[in-house]
Design a protein around this motif. Sequence first.
Motif, mmCIF file in Angstrom:
data_model
loop_
_atom_site.group_PDB
_atom_site.id
_atom_site.type_symbol
_atom_site.label_atom_id
_atom_site.label_comp_id
_atom_site.label_asym_id
_atom_site.label_seq_id
_atom_site.Cartn_x
_atom_site.Cartn_y
_atom_site.Cartn_z
ATOM 1 N N GLY A 165 0.821 -1.217 0.000
ATOM 2 C CA GLY A 165 0.000 0.000 0.000
ATOM 3 C C GLY A 165 0.845 1.253 0.000
ATOM 4 O O GLY A 165 0.529 2.226 -0.710
ATOM 5 N N ASP A 166 1.923 1.240 0.783
ATOM 6 C CA ASP A 166 2.831 2.391 0.790
ATOM 7 C C ASP A 166 3.486 2.575 -0.580
ATOM 8 O O ASP A 166 3.659 3.711 -1.055
ATOM 9 C CB ASP A 166 3.910 2.204 1.856
ATOM 10 C CG ASP A 166 3.342 2.243 3.264
ATOM 11 O OD1 ASP A 166 2.215 2.765 3.429
ATOM 12 O OD2 ASP A 166 4.015 1.748 4.191
ATOM 13 N N ALA A 167 3.853 1.469 -1.219
ATOM 14 C CA ALA A 167 4.470 1.556 -2.538
ATOM 15 C C ALA A 167 3.492 2.130 -3.560
ATOM 16 O O ALA A 167 3.866 2.956 -4.408
ATOM 17 C CB ALA A 167 4.961 0.178 -2.980
ATOM 18 N N SER A 168 2.223 1.711 -3.494
ATOM 19 C CA SER A 168 1.211 2.254 -4.407
ATOM 20 C C SER A 168 1.057 3.759 -4.210
ATOM 21 O O SER A 168 0.949 4.529 -5.177
ATOM 22 C CB SER A 168 -0.130 1.559 -4.179
ATOM 23 O OG SER A 168 -0.055 0.199 -4.518
ATOM 24 N N ALA A 169 1.042 4.179 -2.954
ATOM 25 C CA ALA A 169 0.923 5.610 -2.672
ATOM 26 C C ALA A 169 2.129 6.378 -3.227
ATOM 27 O O ALA A 169 1.972 7.478 -3.780
ATOM 28 C CB ALA A 169 0.803 5.827 -1.163
ATOM 29 N N GLN A 170 3.329 5.808 -3.093
ATOM 30 C CA GLN A 170 4.516 6.480 -3.615
ATOM 31 C C GLN A 170 4.496 6.552 -5.132
ATOM 32 O O GLN A 170 4.959 7.547 -5.723
ATOM 33 C CB GLN A 170 5.775 5.742 -3.141
ATOM 34 C CG GLN A 170 6.063 5.887 -1.661
ATOM 35 C CD GLN A 170 6.314 7.332 -1.270
ATOM 36 O OE1 GLN A 170 6.895 8.116 -2.017
ATOM 37 N NE2 GLN A 170 5.851 7.689 -0.072
ATOM 38 N N VAL A 171 3.960 5.521 -5.797
ATOM 39 C CA VAL A 171 3.844 5.569 -7.256
ATOM 40 C C VAL A 171 2.900 6.690 -7.668
ATOM 41 O O VAL A 171 3.171 7.446 -8.620
ATOM 42 C CB VAL A 171 3.366 4.205 -7.798
ATOM 43 C CG1 VAL A 171 3.008 4.308 -9.276
ATOM 44 C CG2 VAL A 171 4.449 3.151 -7.609
ATOM 45 N N MET A 172 1.773 6.805 -6.962
ATOM 46 C CA MET A 172 0.840 7.890 -7.259
ATOM 47 C C MET A 172 1.499 9.251 -7.039
ATOM 48 O O MET A 172 1.275 10.204 -7.812
ATOM 49 C CB MET A 172 -0.399 7.759 -6.375
ATOM 50 C CG MET A 172 -1.258 6.555 -6.695
ATOM 51 S SD MET A 172 -2.047 6.659 -8.306
ATOM 52 C CE MET A 172 -3.172 8.029 -8.061
#
Length: 266
Positions: A240-247
């Motif tokens: 989830g943190d990685a998805s947020a960083q991609v966004m």
Amino acid sequence: MTTYRSLLTAAFVAVFGTVAVPQAAMAATAEALLPHNLLPHNLSPWGMFMNADIVVKAVMIGLAIASLVTWTVWLAKTIELGRETRFAKRRLEILESDTTLAQVERDSADARDPVAQLIHSAVRETALSHGLFDDGFKERIALRLERVEQAMSRRIARGIGVVATIGATAPFVGLFGTVWGIMNAFIGISETKTTNLAVVAPGIAEALLATALGLVAAIPAVIIYNQLVRNITTYRALLGDASAQVMLLISRDHGRRGLPISRAAE
């Protein structure tokens, strides 16, 4: 007085001795006529297993296999989760640095770990959207990232359902073996018409061994399942943190007039 005590002693032996001797003889004769499998035998765990009924044996073997499966899943999942968590943390550190989506996409071009899959999916949607950054683009990116997260979570959680099943059913399987063994012990008592402990104890001990094996299989399974669930939850949080960083990278690239995204799309 001494003569009176001697007379009482002689009378006691004459009355009770004549009763006790025939009873002892009858017990010895009954035990001599017992089937061989009901005679006292080795009460070690292996001895009880070898002398157990075929149904109780099957229960014990099944519980032993279930315990082996539990520890195998624990070892495999511990190694897999440790490796994937290290990869995710390493990628997350890169995403949190001063970089661009195009740069991290080039760095993970040949990688197949979950965070790399998130990056590839975002770049693919960027290419299909021709670099247009609007509300619809944000929704499409979020949907793609969510699907990748769910797929990676399902993959990492494979196998732990078996551990949960073992933890929930092993005590009842062991109890079934115990009930069956005690039933056979009572049948043996009715057939031999004796309640001698040396005859009854082996069957009951074999039955209780099934319950013990059920607990040996179930208790570690419950503990291992809870541990794996906690580790998987931590891993999902990293995704989830990685998805947020991609966004966030996509948003920054848009703030830079979308040049890195356009290059990645080309």
